[in-house]
Design a protein around this motif. Structure first.
Motif, PDB file in Angstrom:
ATOM      1  N   LEU A   1      31.639  -6.381  58.915  1.00 35.91           N
ATOM      2  CA  LEU A   1      31.756  -7.200  57.710  1.00 35.91           C
ATOM      3  C   LEU A   1      32.492  -8.505  57.991  1.00 35.91           C
ATOM      4  N   VAL A   2      31.937  -9.588  57.433  1.00 39.66           N
ATOM      5  CA  VAL A   2      32.580 -10.895  57.492  1.00 39.66           C
ATOM      6  C   VAL A   2      32.526 -11.516  56.110  1.00 39.66           C
ATOM      7  N   GLY A   3      33.421 -12.455  55.864  1.00 40.12           N
ATOM      8  CA  GLY A   3      33.409 -13.214  54.622  1.00 40.12           C
ATOM      9  C   GLY A   3      33.422 -14.689  54.941  1.00 40.12           C
ATOM     10  N   PRO A   4      33.385 -15.541  53.924  1.00 39.77           N
ATOM     11  CA  PRO A   4      33.471 -16.982  54.179  1.00 39.77           C
ATOM     12  C   PRO A   4      34.823 -17.334  54.800  1.00 39.77           C
ATOM     13  N   ALA A   5      34.886 -18.467  55.463  1.00 39.89           N
ATOM     14  CA  ALA A   5      36.157 -18.941  56.000  1.00 39.89           C
ATOM     15  C   ALA A   5      37.140 -19.142  54.851  1.00 39.89           C
ATOM     16  N   GLY A   6      38.402 -18.871  55.109  1.00 44.84           N
ATOM     17  CA  GLY A   6      39.416 -19.084  54.088  1.00 44.84           C
ATOM     18  C   GLY A   6      39.599 -17.936  53.124  1.00 44.84           C
ATOM     19  N   LEU A   7      39.069 -16.784  53.441  1.00 40.86           N
ATOM     20  CA  LEU A   7      39.237 -15.613  52.578  1.00 40.86           C
ATOM     21  C   LEU A   7      40.723 -15.257  52.507  1.00 40.86           C
ATOM     22  N   PRO A   8      41.277 -15.012  51.312  1.00 39.78           N
ATOM     23  CA  PRO A   8      42.705 -14.693  51.194  1.00 39.78           C
ATOM     24  C   PRO A   8      43.092 -13.491  52.052  1.00 39.78           C
ATOM     25  N   ALA A   9      44.249 -13.573  52.687  1.00 40.23           N
ATOM     26  CA  ALA A   9      44.691 -12.528  53.616  1.00 40.23           C
ATOM     27  C   ALA A   9      44.817 -11.171  52.936  1.00 40.23           C
ATOM     28  N   ASP A  10      45.263 -11.165  51.668  1.00 39.62           N
ATOM     29  CA  ASP A  10      45.433  -9.877  51.000  1.00 39.62           C
ATOM     30  C   ASP A  10      44.090  -9.231  50.690  1.00 39.62           C
ATOM     31  N   VAL A  11      43.082 -10.047  50.404  1.00 41.74           N
ATOM     32  CA  VAL A  11      41.738  -9.520  50.163  1.00 41.74           C
ATOM     33  C   VAL A  11      41.161  -8.967  51.459  1.00 41.74           C
ATOM     34  N   VAL A  12      41.361  -9.703  52.557  1.00 43.63           N
ATOM     35  CA  VAL A  12      40.892  -9.233  53.860  1.00 43.63           C
ATOM     36  C   VAL A  12      41.539  -7.891  54.202  1.00 43.63           C
ATOM     37  N   ALA A  13      42.833  -7.793  53.947  1.00 45.36           N
ATOM     38  CA  ALA A  13      43.561  -6.552  54.257  1.00 45.36           C
ATOM     39  C   ALA A  13      43.030  -5.383  53.440  1.00 45.36           C
ATOM     40  N   ARG A  14      42.750  -5.608  52.161  1.00 45.64           N
ATOM     41  CA  ARG A  14      42.246  -4.524  51.312  1.00 45.64           C
ATOM     42  C   ARG A  14      40.843  -4.104  51.742  1.00 45.64           C
ATOM     43  N   LEU A  15      39.992  -5.083  52.045  1.00 45.92           N
ATOM     44  CA  LEU A  15      38.646  -4.759  52.495  1.00 45.92           C
ATOM     45  C   LEU A  15      38.693  -3.998  53.821  1.00 45.92           C
ATOM     46  N   ASN A  16      39.510  -4.469  54.745  1.00 43.05           N
ATOM     47  CA  ASN A  16      39.604  -3.814  56.047  1.00 43.05           C
ATOM     48  C   ASN A  16      40.073  -2.371  55.903  1.00 43.05           C
ATOM     49  N   ALA A  17      41.125  -2.161  55.106  1.00 42.11           N
ATOM     50  CA  ALA A  17      41.656  -0.807  54.922  1.00 42.11           C
ATOM     51  C   ALA A  17      40.613   0.114  54.311  1.00 42.11           C
ATOM     52  N   ALA A  18      39.845  -0.415  53.353  1.00 40.34           N
ATOM     53  CA  ALA A  18      38.824   0.396  52.701  1.00 40.34           C
ATOM     54  C   ALA A  18      37.703   0.768  53.672  1.00 40.34           C
ATOM     55  N   VAL A  19      37.264  -0.199  54.484  1.00 45.89           N
ATOM     56  CA  VAL A  19      36.188   0.069  55.439  1.00 45.89           C
ATOM     57  C   VAL A  19      36.651   1.055  56.504  1.00 45.89           C
ATOM     58  N   VAL A  20      37.868   0.881  57.003  1.00 49.54           N
ATOM     59  CA  VAL A  20      38.402   1.812  57.998  1.00 49.54           C
ATOM     60  C   VAL A  20      38.431   3.229  57.436  1.00 49.54           C
ATOM     61  N   LYS A  21      38.821   3.367  56.176  1.00 47.27           N
ATOM     62  CA  LYS A  21      38.857   4.686  55.544  1.00 47.27           C
ATOM     63  C   LYS A  21      37.455   5.276  55.423  1.00 47.27           C
ATOM     64  N   VAL A  22      36.490   4.438  55.066  1.00 47.25           N
ATOM     65  CA  VAL A  22      35.108   4.907  54.919  1.00 47.25           C
ATOM     66  C   VAL A  22      34.555   5.372  56.261  1.00 47.25           C
ATOM     67  N   VAL A  23      34.730   4.554  57.299  1.00 46.53           N
ATOM     68  CA  VAL A  23      34.161   4.879  58.608  1.00 46.53           C
ATOM     69  C   VAL A  23      34.810   6.119  59.211  1.00 46.53           C
ATOM     70  N   ALA A  24      36.046   6.411  58.805  1.00 49.03           N
ATOM     71  CA  ALA A  24      36.738   7.597  59.319  1.00 49.03           C
ATOM     72  C   ALA A  24      36.216   8.892  58.704  1.00 49.03           C
TER      73      ALA A  24
END
Length: 325
Positions: free
Chosen positions: A256-279
């Motif tokens: 998953l990628v987003g546009p440049a400049g995506l807020p860090a907190d949004v990136v962190a939430r998306l990353n944590a959610a995807v990591v949980k899903v893939v696990a």
């Protein structure tokens, strides 16, 4: 209003605005997310994207809407992501081809793969499999290398199209082994596999997704996989690296990628959610059925991997003089 009262009012207004922005980010997402898939429905990238979207909906209670935007080997869909507002509501499923190979093959790209996106999370990787017909006399990669050196230019390797990872894996192997082989591009994995099984061509370098059904059915045999480690779905098939070519690796990956400049907190939430899903075991089991390997990590690790892949494929494409047909 005197100057002192004016400054106080301005400060209060600014604090209220900042608090409102922070509250809005903490409450994200407040509407459905759009996941742009830069390929047609039914393909491997689409299937993985739908699996992730469905599990995000179940586990996070987010609404994730798939938006297929195929064309130009994934460039059209990723361009839509690059040009979207960086608010976290439009993300895309990036891939080896559109982020690390296309920039070196297309004379003009609609986006800068290294500047116009925010890496979020890698999801899965699929190695390429070197396959032959079940009745082929070639039983190992060493058999093929010896035969190809004995008969230069007489062996052909099918691949699903120019510029695919299968094509580049074949070029990489030929250069590492010092072989003269003919690369035969097909318009997709289906026709390539059909000709392999029909005997019109001797070998096929294809994604694990396209090869697994024929391997399971006993119609084809795998000589090697191009991942760094053996594929769990094919534990008896050695890697290319194991068979005399250290550090050889060529995989199709998605993330998953987003546009440049995506807020860090949004990136962190998306990353944590995807990591949980893939696990989740059910997700890993579905990925394994198609020959995929689950991959997770931080956004920073994904960013570093994209840059490393970009450099690797660029060097190969330049050195081999590969061009689109």
């Amino acid at each position: 209003m005197d100057r002192r009262n004016f400054l106080q009012a301005t400060t209060l207004a600014a604090l209220a605005q900042a608090a409102g922005m922070a509250r809005a980010q903490n409450d994200w997402p407040q509407k459905p997310l759009r996941l742009v898939v830069p390929f047609t429905p039914g393909g491997g990238t689409d299937a993985t994207s739908r699996l992730i979207a469905e599990r995000l909906t179940v586990l996070e209670r987010w609404t994730v809407v798939i938006d297929n935007k195929p064309g130009a080997a994934g460039n059209i869909g990723l361009d839509a992501v690059a040009k979207a507002a960086p608010d976290g509501y439009t993300i895309g499923m990036g891939q080896t081809s559109n982020l690390t190979i296309n920039p070196w093959l297309y004379p003009k790209m609609p986006f800068d793969a290294l500047k116009d996106f925010t890496p979020i999370a890698e999801v899965a990787a699929q190695p390429v499999v070197l396959a032959v017909r079940a009745d082929s006399p070639l039983r190992t990669l060493t058999d093929f290398v010896k035969a190809a050196k004995a008969r230069p230019g007489q062996f052909s390797i099918a691949q699903a199209g120019s510029g695919t990872v299968g094509h580049l894996a074949g070029e990489m192997l030929a250069r590492r082994a010092g072989l003269q082989v003919l690369q035969v591009p097909y318009k997709g994995a289906g026709p390539a596999m059909t000709d392999l099984l029909g005997g019109q061509i001797g070998l096929y370098f294809g994604s694990s997704v396209s090869v697994m059904p024929q391997l399971s059915g006993g119609k084809a045999r795998a000589l090697a996989v191009t991942s760094a480690q053996r594929l769990p779905a094919l534990p008896d098939v050695p890697t290319v690296a194991e068979q005399g070519f250290p550090d050889f690796e060529a995989t199709t990956w998605v993330g998953l990628v987003g546009p440049a400049g995506l807020p860090a907190d949004v990136v962190a939430r998306l990353n944590a959610a995807v990591v949980k899903v893939v696990a989740r075991k059910e997700v890993q089991d579905k990925l394994a059925l198609e020959g995929s390997v689950p991959v997770t990590g931080t956004p920073q690790q994904f960013d570093a991997y994209i840059r490393a892949e970009h450099a690797k494929w660029g060097a190969l494409i330049r050195d081999a003089g590969i061009k689109l047909d």
